[in-house]
Design an enzyme around this catalytic site. Structure first.
Site, short mmCIF file in Angstrom:
data_model
loop_
_atom_site.label_atom_id
_atom_site.label_comp_id
_atom_site.label_asym_id
_atom_site.label_seq_id
_atom_site.Cartn_x
_atom_site.Cartn_y
_atom_site.Cartn_z
N HIS A 124 0.84 -1.20 0.00
CA HIS A 124 0.00 0.00 0.00
C HIS A 124 0.88 1.26 0.00
O HIS A 124 0.64 2.20 -0.76
CB HIS A 124 -0.94 0.00 1.21
N GLU A 125 1.90 1.26 0.87
CA GLU A 125 2.79 2.43 0.94
C GLU A 125 3.55 2.59 -0.38
O GLU A 125 3.73 3.71 -0.86
CB GLU A 125 3.76 2.32 2.11
N HIS B 230 1.65 4.51 -2.89
CA HIS B 230 1.74 5.98 -2.85
C HIS B 230 2.94 6.47 -3.68
O HIS B 230 2.87 7.51 -4.32
CB HIS B 230 1.89 6.47 -1.40
#
Ligand SMILES: [Zn+2]
Length: 236
Positions: free
Chosen positions: A99-100, A103
């Site tokens: 998920h990170e 980004h």
């Protein structure tokens, strides 16, 4: 000390929703923290693989202390994972790490909502502080020394506008977070870091994390409605 019972009507649903979202996140995260990823990769390795595959070898993946302190810093162009997600080889760790990395992929392609969120951070930090002082301060003066009239009403309006700016920031967080998770899952499956049978688990972890943002948004909107109702009551 004056207390407005109407405040509870608006605050309690948000509070309960927030608690439920937190509970759901820790139980889902906790459950899949005990399930090792078939690929055998740690969170840090999974993030590294996604970044390298996207040509982002210059984006570092660093370990930081704390519980679920994981984040991507677009200014430093660096990914920070909490010790457990950095080191553990669980579906939870791999999901959060991806998920990170999502980004970082957003920043790479110039995903507009991420840029917008970055740009308005200083404004919203100021707006959130200022709205709190203006709203709480003027309402307190209203009840303690009878402060009222046009200035009082203008201050309430100003406080509400500043609060609405903060809520807008919170709103832009939703598409940014959902999109990061979407990119994360896409890369996890495409690169074979997560197998077909592990998809549901990863989706559940990321879905639970997203729920906390939805709860925060609803809480803010309810507060905004509360302040608008206070202002219109005072104007009558
Ligand atoms: Zn995120």
């Amino acid at each position: 000390m004056y207390f407005d019972p109407l405040y509870l009507v608006f605050a309690i649903p948000g509070l309960l929703l927030g608690l439920y979202a937190q509970f759901k996140l820790s139980s889902t995260y906790g459950k899949y923290r005990r399930v090792p990823a078939e690929s055998g990769l740690s969170g840090a390795q999974a993030a590294r693989r996604i970044l390298d595959d996207a040509g982002l070898s210059d984006v570092p993946v660093a370990e930081i202390p704390g519980n679920l302190t994981d984040h991507y810093d677009p200014r430093k162009r660096a990914l920070f994972l909490s010790s457990q997600n950095f080191n553990e080889r669980s579906l939870s760790a791999v999901g959060v790490a991806a998920h990170e990395a999502g980004h970082a992929l957003q920043q790479q392609v110039g995903y507009a909502p991420l840029n917008f969120r970055m740009a308005i951070v200083p404004v919203t930090n100021f707006a959130s502080m200022a709205s709190y002082f203006i709203l709480a301060g003027s309402v307190m003066l209203h009840y303690f020394i009878g402060f009222s009239g046009p200035l009082f009403s203008h201050l309430l309006t100003l406080g509400i506008i500043l609060f609405a700016i903060t809520a807008l920031f919170q709103a832009i967080t939703l598409p940014v977070e959902f999109d990061a998770s979407r990119r994360a899952k896409e890369q996890l499956f495409r690169l074979g870091i997560v197998s077909g049978s592990e998809r549901t688990a990863v989706s559940q972890v990321l879905g639970a994390a997203a729920m906390t943002y939805v709860a925060a948004m609803i809480t803010m909107l309810l507060q905004l409605v509360y302040w608008i109702s206070v202002a219109s009551r005072e104007r009558r």
